[in-house]
Scaffold this motif. Structure first.
Motif, PDB file in Angstrom:
ATOM      1  N   PRO A 181       0.831  -1.210   0.000  1.00  0.00           N
ATOM      2  CA  PRO A 181       0.000   0.000   0.000  1.00  0.00           C
ATOM      3  C   PRO A 181       0.869   1.267   0.000  1.00  0.00           C
ATOM      4  CG  PRO A 181      -0.827  -1.589   1.587  1.00  0.00           C
ATOM      5  CD  PRO A 181       0.485  -2.117   1.106  1.00  0.00           C
ATOM      6  N   THR A 182       0.424   2.267  -0.760  1.00  0.00           N
ATOM      7  CA  THR A 182       1.216   3.491  -0.920  1.00  0.00           C
ATOM      8  C   THR A 182       0.371   4.725  -0.650  1.00  0.00           C
ATOM      9  OG1 THR A 182       0.714   3.428  -3.284  1.00  0.00           O
ATOM     10  CG2 THR A 182       2.835   2.507  -2.597  1.00  0.00           C
ATOM     11  N   LEU A 183       1.034   5.755  -0.152  1.00  0.00           N
ATOM     12  CA  LEU A 183       0.386   7.023   0.163  1.00  0.00           C
ATOM     13  C   LEU A 183       1.375   8.135  -0.122  1.00  0.00           C
ATOM     14  CD1 LEU A 183      -1.626   7.722   3.424  1.00  0.00           C
ATOM     15  CD2 LEU A 183       0.021   9.380   2.593  1.00  0.00           C
ATOM     16  N   ILE A 184       0.913   9.236  -0.715  1.00  0.00           N
ATOM     17  CA  ILE A 184       1.770  10.404  -0.885  1.00  0.00           C
ATOM     18  C   ILE A 184       1.184  11.582  -0.121  1.00  0.00           C
ATOM     19  CG2 ILE A 184       2.838   9.749  -3.074  1.00  0.00           C
ATOM     20  CD1 ILE A 184       0.767  11.527  -4.505  1.00  0.00           C
ATOM     21  N   HIS A 185       2.072  12.447   0.364  1.00  0.00           N
ATOM     22  CA  HIS A 185       1.668  13.670   1.046  1.00  0.00           C
ATOM     23  C   HIS A 185       2.120  14.848   0.194  1.00  0.00           C
ATOM     24  CE1 HIS A 185       2.097  17.130   3.767  1.00  0.00           C
ATOM     25  NE2 HIS A 185       1.043  16.623   4.375  1.00  0.00           N
ATOM     26  N   GLU A 186       1.188  15.728  -0.138  1.00  0.00           N
ATOM     27  CA  GLU A 186       1.500  16.923  -0.918  1.00  0.00           C
ATOM     28  C   GLU A 186       1.453  18.137   0.001  1.00  0.00           C
ATOM     29  OE1 GLU A 186       2.805  19.512  -3.052  1.00  0.00           O
ATOM     30  OE2 GLU A 186       2.637  17.596  -4.116  1.00  0.00           O
ATOM     31  N   ALA A 187       2.597  18.818   0.101  1.00  0.00           N
ATOM     32  CA  ALA A 187       2.707  19.928   1.039  1.00  0.00           C
ATOM     33  C   ALA A 187       2.195  21.241   0.469  1.00  0.00           C
ATOM     34  CB  ALA A 187       4.172  20.098   1.462  1.00  0.00           C
ATOM     35  N   ASN A 188       2.247  21.402  -0.854  1.00  0.00           N
ATOM     36  CA  ASN A 188       1.930  22.678  -1.489  1.00  0.00           C
ATOM     37  C   ASN A 188       0.468  22.778  -1.904  1.00  0.00           C
ATOM     38  OD1 ASN A 188       4.611  24.167  -1.849  1.00  0.00           O
ATOM     39  ND2 ASN A 188       5.107  22.142  -2.628  1.00  0.00           N
ATOM     40  N   ALA A 189       0.057  23.994  -2.234  1.00  0.00           N
ATOM     41  CA  ALA A 189      -1.294  24.224  -2.729  1.00  0.00           C
ATOM     42  C   ALA A 189      -1.449  23.753  -4.170  1.00  0.00           C
ATOM     43  CB  ALA A 189      -1.648  25.710  -2.628  1.00  0.00           C
ATOM     44  N   VAL A 190      -0.324  23.517  -4.858  1.00  0.00           N
ATOM     45  CA  VAL A 190      -0.305  22.948  -6.205  1.00  0.00           C
ATOM     46  C   VAL A 190       0.564  21.703  -6.149  1.00  0.00           C
ATOM     47  CG1 VAL A 190       0.337  23.314  -8.614  1.00  0.00           C
ATOM     48  CG2 VAL A 190      -0.572  25.215  -7.265  1.00  0.00           C
ATOM     49  N   MET A 191       0.092  20.599  -6.691  1.00  0.00           N
ATOM     50  CA  MET A 191       0.829  19.340  -6.596  1.00  0.00           C
ATOM     51  C   MET A 191       2.137  19.394  -7.374  1.00  0.00           C
ATOM     52  SD  MET A 191      -0.578  15.452  -7.173  1.00  0.00           S
ATOM     53  CE  MET A 191      -1.306  15.369  -5.532  1.00  0.00           C
ATOM     54  N   GLY A 192       3.230  18.942  -6.734  1.00  0.00           N
ATOM     55  CA  GLY A 192       4.535  18.912  -7.359  1.00  0.00           C
ATOM     56  C   GLY A 192       4.621  17.860  -8.450  1.00  0.00           C
ATOM     57  N   ARG A 193       5.683  17.966  -9.283  1.00  0.00           N
ATOM     58  CA  ARG A 193       5.786  17.096 -10.457  1.00  0.00           C
ATOM     59  C   ARG A 193       5.946  15.629 -10.087  1.00  0.00           C
ATOM     60  NH1 ARG A 193      10.247  20.705 -13.264  1.00  0.00           N
ATOM     61  NH2 ARG A 193      10.300  21.514 -11.139  1.00  0.00           N
ATOM     62  N   ALA A 194       6.753  15.334  -9.092  1.00  0.00           N
ATOM     63  CA  ALA A 194       6.938  13.930  -8.715  1.00  0.00           C
ATOM     64  C   ALA A 194       5.629  13.345  -8.192  1.00  0.00           C
ATOM     65  CB  ALA A 194       8.039  13.805  -7.666  1.00  0.00           C
ATOM     66  N   ASN A 195       4.931  14.096  -7.356  1.00  0.00           N
ATOM     67  CA  ASN A 195       3.653  13.606  -6.844  1.00  0.00           C
ATOM     68  C   ASN A 195       2.605  13.480  -7.944  1.00  0.00           C
ATOM     69  OD1 ASN A 195       4.371  13.098  -4.227  1.00  0.00           O
ATOM     70  ND2 ASN A 195       3.540  14.994  -3.383  1.00  0.00           N
ATOM     71  N   LYS A 196       2.651  14.371  -8.937  1.00  0.00           N
ATOM     72  CA  LYS A 196       1.730  14.239 -10.073  1.00  0.00           C
ATOM     73  C   LYS A 196       1.937  12.904 -10.784  1.00  0.00           C
ATOM     74  CE  LYS A 196       0.935  19.079 -11.379  1.00  0.00           C
ATOM     75  NZ  LYS A 196       1.212  20.116 -12.397  1.00  0.00           N
ATOM     76  N   LEU A 197       3.208  12.538 -10.972  1.00  0.00           N
ATOM     77  CA  LEU A 197       3.506  11.273 -11.639  1.00  0.00           C
ATOM     78  C   LEU A 197       2.992  10.079 -10.841  1.00  0.00           C
ATOM     79  CD1 LEU A 197       7.149  12.014 -12.861  1.00  0.00           C
ATOM     80  CD2 LEU A 197       5.115  11.759 -14.297  1.00  0.00           C
ATOM     81  N   LEU A 198       2.995  10.213  -9.518  1.00  0.00           N
ATOM     82  CA  LEU A 198       2.611   9.101  -8.657  1.00  0.00           C
ATOM     83  C   LEU A 198       1.122   9.080  -8.324  1.00  0.00           C
ATOM     84  CD1 LEU A 198       5.593   9.378  -6.154  1.00  0.00           C
ATOM     85  CD2 LEU A 198       5.198   7.468  -7.730  1.00  0.00           C
ATOM     86  N   SER A 199       0.445  10.204  -8.469  1.00  0.00           N
ATOM     87  CA  SER A 199      -0.895  10.367  -7.892  1.00  0.00           C
ATOM     88  C   SER A 199      -1.901   9.333  -8.367  1.00  0.00           C
ATOM     89  CB  SER A 199      -1.417  11.779  -8.178  1.00  0.00           C
ATOM     90  OG  SER A 199      -1.463  12.014  -9.585  1.00  0.00           O
ATOM     91  N   SER A 200      -1.857   8.957  -9.642  1.00  0.00           N
ATOM     92  CA  SER A 200      -2.838   7.999 -10.146  1.00  0.00           C
ATOM     93  C   SER A 200      -2.498   6.565  -9.759  1.00  0.00           C
ATOM     94  CB  SER A 200      -2.938   8.103 -11.668  1.00  0.00           C
ATOM     95  OG  SER A 200      -1.700   7.760 -12.278  1.00  0.00           O
ATOM     96  N   ARG A 201      -1.291   6.340  -9.246  1.00  0.00           N
ATOM     97  CA  ARG A 201      -0.814   4.990  -8.948  1.00  0.00           C
ATOM     98  C   ARG A 201      -0.902   4.624  -7.470  1.00  0.00           C
ATOM     99  NH1 ARG A 201       2.166   7.329 -12.998  1.00  0.00           N
ATOM    100  NH2 ARG A 201       2.531   6.050 -14.857  1.00  0.00           N
TER     101      ARG A 201
END
Length: 366
Positions: A118-138
């Motif tokens: 199981p995976t979870l990402i934390h986004e700190a900014n008001a706009v999602m960063g590029r690495a998190n964008k790549l991971l968000s759908s996965r």
């Protein structure tokens, strides 16, 4: 403890990524879990929760250009990181992997996905960063520091939870210090910072802005300013000539306490800074870093501005005259500073680490 559930945390090797990872690690350990950090080689500079025997260094590379050579180098390093991350996860067998942004999170998060962890990402900014964008759908779930980050994407919004930014113990301690409005003729404590590396624009703009203030205000000022070594002499010369009470340093290890002691903060608007200003509740003048592809700092500052906790000034408008006018106005209106402190505090979430820990245990099915 060897039989306790293991949660692995993946973070880029800067304070903005490592500090919230550390805060979550503290919360998870209090619940009887084990934690390990997967990061890049930069993290060895940071001390804190993660001792050397709790850290796995995985090769990584940030996208630094669009030339075939640069892209090939990035791809090669990320592939090597993926292979190393797979080996680490097969050995450690974590219950979940939590990513905090930055390209160093890509290899371990993708490796965890391949292994069915199981995976979870934390986004700190008001706009999602590029690495998190790549991971968000996965990933299995997404946590955000601020509301509305994924409102534009209903599919991602369905698996998103607003937890806030996990705070280090020093920030939580500073958040307990009440804001004391300055007296109309008393000391005005102003803190000027520019991110982990400092910001040259603060050395270029703040001293001439101070020089433009009424001399009566010079005697009230108590300045604390982060100044790069190469700018120190010229900044010091201005304040010495004006006889300003000023403490200058390239880095402040006790920044949360200094935030709490301030009547006004002039700063960049990185995610960590905005979160700490909200948690502690201090008025600010925010100058977003220009040139970012996703304009994350501009969006971050907007969150505090909409809460009446900050004045946002785009860097082209951040002139000595503008800054002097804003400081003069705020110095003459202590009640406005108090209202801004209350507005900033309304954005803060002091229980963010516990909220994120709750989400992690749900995702990990512990």
């Amino acid at each position: 403890m060897s039989d306790s559930p293991l949660i692995m945390l993946a973070a880029g090797g800067t304070g903005g990524h490592l500090f919230p990872a550390e805060a979550l690690g503290v919360a998870l350990m209090k619940r009887g879990m084990r934690v390990r950090l997967v990061t890049d080689s930069r993290a060895v500079r940071y001390s804190g929760l993660f001792s050397k025997d709790m850290v796995d260094v995985v090769p990584s590379e940030t996208v630094r250009g669009r030339t075939p050579w640069a892209l090939a180098r990035t791809g090669t390093m990320l592939a090597a990181g993926g292979a190393k991350a797979l080996a680490v996860l097969l050995k450690q067998k974590p219950k979940a992997m939590v990513g905090f942004g930055g390209y160093p999170t890509l290899p371990p998060l993708i490796a965890a996905k391949l292994l069915g962890i199981p995976t979870l990402i934390h986004e700190a900014n008001a706009v999602m960063g590029r690495a998190n964008k790549l991971l968000s759908s996965r990933v299995t779930a997404i946590a955000t520091s601020l509301p509305g980050v994924l409102d534009h994407d209903p599919a991602l919004a369905q698996k998103a939870t607003v937890t806030g930014m996990p705070m280090r113990p020093g920030v939580l301690a500073a958040a307990a210090v009440p804001f004391n409005s300055p007296d109309a003729s008393g000391a005005l404590r102003v803190l000027i910072v520019g991110g982990s590396q400092g910001a040259r624009v603060m050395s270029d703009i703040v001293p001439p802005a101070i020089e433009r203030l009424e001399p009566a205000l010079w005697h009230r000022l108590n300045l604390v300013q982060q100044v790069r070594e190469e700018d120190m002499a010229r900044v010091r010369a201005v304040y010495d000539r004006l006889k300003i009470n000023a403490e200058l340093a390239p880095f402040f290890s006790d920044l949360p306490a200094r935030l709490a002691a301030s009547h006004l903060v002039v700063s960049r608007s990185g995610a960590g800074t905005v979160a700490e200003l909200g948690a502690i509740g201090r008025p600010s003048i925010l100058v977003p870093l220009p040139g970012a592809l996703d304009q994350d700092q501009f969006a971050n500052a907007g969150v505090l501005e909409r809460a009446n906790g900050a004045i946002r000034i785009a860097q082209p408008d951040f002139t000595p005259d503008r800054l002097a006018a804003e400081i003069s106005t705020l110095a003459a209106e202590p009640a406005r500073l108090t209202a801004m402190a209350i507005g900033a505090k309304s954005v803060g979430r002091l229980d963010a680490a516990e909220r994120l820990a709750d989400l992690v245990t749900t995702v990990a099915k512990i």
